[in-house]
Design a protein around this motif. Structure first.
Motif, PDB file in Angstrom:
ATOM      1  N   ASN A   1       6.072  12.024   3.296  1.00 30.99           N
ATOM      2  CA  ASN A   1       5.543  12.098   4.653  1.00 30.99           C
ATOM      3  C   ASN A   1       5.336  10.700   5.209  1.00 30.99           C
ATOM      4  OD1 ASN A   1       2.979  11.109   3.795  1.00 30.99           O
ATOM      5  ND2 ASN A   1       2.363  13.159   3.194  1.00 30.99           N
ATOM      6  N   ASN A   2       4.924  10.614   6.457  1.00 33.12           N
ATOM      7  CA  ASN A   2       4.751   9.328   7.121  1.00 33.12           C
ATOM      8  C   ASN A   2       3.359   8.739   6.966  1.00 33.12           C
ATOM      9  OD1 ASN A   2       7.378   9.277   8.053  1.00 33.12           O
ATOM     10  ND2 ASN A   2       6.869  10.438   9.894  1.00 33.12           N
ATOM     11  N   LYS A   3       2.508   9.391   6.225  1.00 35.51           N
ATOM     12  CA  LYS A   3       1.151   8.878   6.058  1.00 35.51           C
ATOM     13  C   LYS A   3       1.147   7.635   5.177  1.00 35.51           C
ATOM     14  CE  LYS A   3      -1.393  13.151   6.709  1.00 35.51           C
ATOM     15  NZ  LYS A   3      -2.437  14.019   6.172  1.00 35.51           N
ATOM     16  N   ILE A   4       0.269   6.714   5.513  1.00 38.52           N
ATOM     17  CA  ILE A   4       0.067   5.516   4.702  1.00 38.52           C
ATOM     18  C   ILE A   4      -0.622   5.940   3.411  1.00 38.52           C
ATOM     19  CG2 ILE A   4      -1.206   3.323   4.573  1.00 38.52           C
ATOM     20  CD1 ILE A   4       1.182   3.195   6.450  1.00 38.52           C
ATOM     21  N   LYS A   5      -0.113   5.446   2.297  1.00 34.34           N
ATOM     22  CA  LYS A   5      -0.680   5.751   0.978  1.00 34.34           C
ATOM     23  C   LYS A   5      -1.638   4.628   0.592  1.00 34.34           C
ATOM     24  CE  LYS A   5       2.522   9.022   0.474  1.00 34.34           C
ATOM     25  NZ  LYS A   5       2.986   9.147   1.846  1.00 34.34           N
ATOM     26  N   ILE A   6      -2.890   5.001   0.401  1.00 36.04           N
ATOM     27  CA  ILE A   6      -3.927   4.051  -0.026  1.00 36.04           C
ATOM     28  C   ILE A   6      -4.234   4.345  -1.484  1.00 36.04           C
ATOM     29  CG2 ILE A   6      -6.301   3.302   0.315  1.00 36.04           C
ATOM     30  CD1 ILE A   6      -6.014   4.238   3.257  1.00 36.04           C
ATOM     31  N   PHE A   7      -4.143   3.322  -2.329  1.00 35.44           N
ATOM     32  CA  PHE A   7      -4.357   3.514  -3.767  1.00 35.44           C
ATOM     33  C   PHE A   7      -5.708   2.956  -4.200  1.00 35.44           C
ATOM     34  CE2 PHE A   7      -3.768   2.063  -8.234  1.00 35.44           C
ATOM     35  CZ  PHE A   7      -3.648   3.319  -8.815  1.00 35.44           C
ATOM     36  N   PHE A   8      -6.421   3.782  -4.953  1.00 34.97           N
ATOM     37  CA  PHE A   8      -7.687   3.395  -5.583  1.00 34.97           C
ATOM     38  C   PHE A   8      -7.566   3.726  -7.058  1.00 34.97           C
ATOM     39  CE2 PHE A   8     -12.098   4.602  -6.835  1.00 34.97           C
ATOM     40  CZ  PHE A   8     -12.721   3.383  -6.618  1.00 34.97           C
ATOM     41  N   GLY A   9      -7.525   2.712  -7.884  1.00 36.23           N
ATOM     42  CA  GLY A   9      -7.384   2.911  -9.322  1.00 36.23           C
ATOM     43  C   GLY A   9      -8.605   2.424 -10.065  1.00 36.23           C
ATOM     44  N   VAL A  10      -8.975   3.179 -11.078  1.00 39.46           N
ATOM     45  CA  VAL A  10     -10.140   2.839 -11.898  1.00 39.46           C
ATOM     46  C   VAL A  10      -9.736   2.989 -13.358  1.00 39.46           C
ATOM     47  CG1 VAL A  10     -12.530   3.415 -12.440  1.00 39.46           C
ATOM     48  CG2 VAL A  10     -11.684   3.739 -10.124  1.00 39.46           C
TER      49      VAL A  10
END
Length: 176
Positions: A1-10
């Motif tokens: 899709n065209n949504k921006i992917k924001i990554f949060f990794g722990v």
């Protein structure tokens, strides 16, 4: 899709208070939920009731898998209340990803505000959201930060550079 992917990794649990997932959720709830989705990787799934799209990944075990995730995402976020020199920031920078993070611990050794990401005064979640929104909406800034992130990684974190820093350190040590 065209949504921006924001990554949060722990590395550990996303429920760890120090990692600031509660601050991140406050910031993301301010944003237009149709413009992004949060991709999270930790030892546990995020169970919070959120108004935006959320993708919980299994814990990532290999560098190759982690590299793929970084490269599929557009922006990396660090909402930590406490951190030293977080690997996620070093890895993201090496993959050319812009980072939005609170200015705590050693994060300012990695991110140069306005050059390869944004450093936010701790724990101003509204300003965090504002800078994140700016990156989501402006592809040119994201591209500029991506290029600068790679330059920063090569300059500061390459094997050759680290070896040279150790050589200087050892040369300057005085033995009593």
């Amino acid at each position: 899709n065209n949504k921006i992917k924001i990554f949060f990794g722990v590395f550990g649990s996303s429920n760890d208070y120090r990692k600031g997932v509660d601050l991140l959720i406050k910031s993301l709830n301010i944003l237009d939920k149709d413009s992004f989705e949060l991709v999270i990787a930790s030892k546990n799934s995020l169970k919070e009731n959120v108004s935006f799209d959320l993708i919980n990944l299994e814990y990532i075990n290999t560098e190759k898998e982690l590299s793929k995730v970084y490269n599929l995402c557009d922006i990396i976020v660090l909402a930590s209340r406490l951190d030293n020199l977080p690997n996620i920031a070093l890895e993201a920078q090496s993959c050319g990803k812009p980072i939005v993070a609170y200015n705590v611990g050693g994060i300012s050794d990695i991110i140069i505000d306005g050059f390869n990401g944004y450093l936010i005064k701790p724990f101003n979640y509204k300003n965090f959201a504002k800078k994140l929104k700016k990156l989501i909406k402006n592809k040119n800034i994201r591209l500029k930060f991506q290029q600068n992130a790679i330059k920063s990684a090569k300059k500061n974190w390459s094997e050759k550079n680290i070896v040279n820093k150790y050589k200087v350190l050892f040369k300057n040590l005085k033995v009593n």
